[in-house]
Design a protein around this motif. Sequence first.
Motif, short mmCIF file in Angstrom:
data_model
loop_
_atom_site.label_atom_id
_atom_site.label_comp_id
_atom_site.label_asym_id
_atom_site.label_seq_id
_atom_site.Cartn_x
_atom_site.Cartn_y
_atom_site.Cartn_z
N UNK A 112 -21.19 -0.55 -11.03
CA UNK A 112 -20.03 -0.54 -11.91
C UNK A 112 -18.74 -0.87 -11.20
N UNK A 113 -17.66 -0.69 -11.93
CA UNK A 113 -16.33 -0.96 -11.39
C UNK A 113 -16.02 0.11 -10.34
N UNK A 114 -15.86 -0.33 -9.10
CA UNK A 114 -15.59 0.59 -8.00
C UNK A 114 -14.09 0.84 -7.87
N UNK A 115 -13.33 -0.21 -7.98
CA UNK A 115 -11.87 -0.11 -7.91
C UNK A 115 -11.26 -1.36 -8.53
N UNK A 116 -10.01 -1.23 -8.95
CA UNK A 116 -9.25 -2.38 -9.44
C UNK A 116 -8.27 -2.73 -8.33
N UNK A 117 -8.35 -3.95 -7.85
CA UNK A 117 -7.50 -4.40 -6.75
C UNK A 117 -6.22 -5.00 -7.32
N UNK A 118 -5.10 -4.47 -6.84
CA UNK A 118 -3.79 -4.97 -7.26
C UNK A 118 -3.09 -5.57 -6.05
N UNK A 119 -2.74 -6.84 -6.13
CA UNK A 119 -1.99 -7.47 -5.04
C UNK A 119 -0.53 -7.07 -5.18
N UNK A 150 -7.23 0.00 5.48
CA UNK A 150 -7.47 -0.91 6.60
C UNK A 150 -6.27 -1.82 6.76
N UNK A 151 -6.02 -2.18 8.01
CA UNK A 151 -4.89 -3.03 8.35
C UNK A 151 -5.35 -4.01 9.42
N UNK A 152 -5.15 -5.30 9.16
CA UNK A 152 -5.48 -6.34 10.12
C UNK A 152 -4.27 -7.23 10.29
N UNK A 174 -1.52 -13.97 10.39
CA UNK A 174 -2.11 -13.48 9.15
C UNK A 174 -2.13 -11.96 9.17
N UNK A 175 -1.90 -11.35 8.01
CA UNK A 175 -2.01 -9.89 7.91
C UNK A 175 -2.72 -9.52 6.62
N UNK A 176 -3.31 -8.34 6.62
CA UNK A 176 -3.95 -7.78 5.44
C UNK A 176 -3.80 -6.27 5.52
N UNK A 177 -3.21 -5.69 4.50
CA UNK A 177 -3.09 -4.24 4.37
C UNK A 177 -3.77 -3.87 3.06
N UNK A 178 -4.72 -2.95 3.14
CA UNK A 178 -5.49 -2.53 1.96
C UNK A 178 -5.56 -1.02 1.93
N UNK A 179 -5.19 -0.43 0.81
CA UNK A 179 -5.23 1.02 0.65
C UNK A 179 -5.96 1.33 -0.65
N UNK A 180 -7.09 2.01 -0.51
CA UNK A 180 -7.96 2.36 -1.63
C UNK A 180 -7.70 3.82 -1.97
N UNK A 181 -7.32 4.09 -3.23
CA UNK A 181 -6.95 5.45 -3.61
C UNK A 181 -7.30 5.71 -5.06
N UNK A 182 -7.11 6.96 -5.45
CA UNK A 182 -7.30 7.36 -6.84
C UNK A 182 -6.04 8.09 -7.28
N UNK A 183 -5.53 7.71 -8.45
CA UNK A 183 -4.36 8.36 -9.02
C UNK A 183 -4.55 8.43 -10.54
N UNK A 228 -7.82 2.62 -7.65
CA UNK A 228 -6.96 1.48 -7.36
C UNK A 228 -7.03 1.11 -5.89
N UNK A 229 -6.89 -0.15 -5.62
CA UNK A 229 -6.73 -0.64 -4.25
C UNK A 229 -5.49 -1.50 -4.21
N UNK A 230 -4.53 -1.12 -3.37
CA UNK A 230 -3.33 -1.91 -3.17
C UNK A 230 -3.60 -2.88 -2.02
N UNK A 231 -3.38 -4.16 -2.27
CA UNK A 231 -3.65 -5.20 -1.28
C UNK A 231 -2.38 -6.01 -1.04
N UNK A 232 -1.95 -6.06 0.21
CA UNK A 232 -0.84 -6.92 0.62
C UNK A 232 -1.37 -7.83 1.71
N UNK A 233 -1.25 -9.13 1.52
CA UNK A 233 -1.76 -10.07 2.50
C UNK A 233 -1.09 -11.42 2.35
N UNK A 234 -1.10 -12.16 3.44
CA UNK A 234 -0.68 -13.55 3.37
C UNK A 234 -1.87 -14.47 3.60
#
Length: 129
Positions: free
Chosen positions: A70-77, A99-101, A106-115, A120-126
Amino acid sequence: MFAVAPERQAAVVEMFTGLGFTFNATELTELGISVQLDWDGGLEVISPLPGSSARVAELVGEFLDRHGDGVYTVVLRVPDAAAAASLARRYGSTTRFEQHFAGEGTYLDEIDLSVFGLPLTFLATNAEP
């Protein structure tokens, strides 16, 4: 992002491919998951790698045990994952994974949480597909 049992991942990806999605496959052994990602279509299918004891593999495995595929998380950029997570904390969020790379521009910041019970997963990346 959908979580599916490893034995069904290929069939699920085949179905979505029939709908026009195009996936890139990778194994993130440090996280213990197999990932099928269509960046342009915004669809990701993950499965825990059998036998992995990595934290993310355990989280996905626990989800599958409780809920099945099923739906594990909704990713929001978002422009800033840390700022988005800080805002969510004001509403009582709990973080499951971060996780942070960064490297070679190039960068990627991903934070998986529940509220509010919302996964929700917040994703910031270039990074580009």
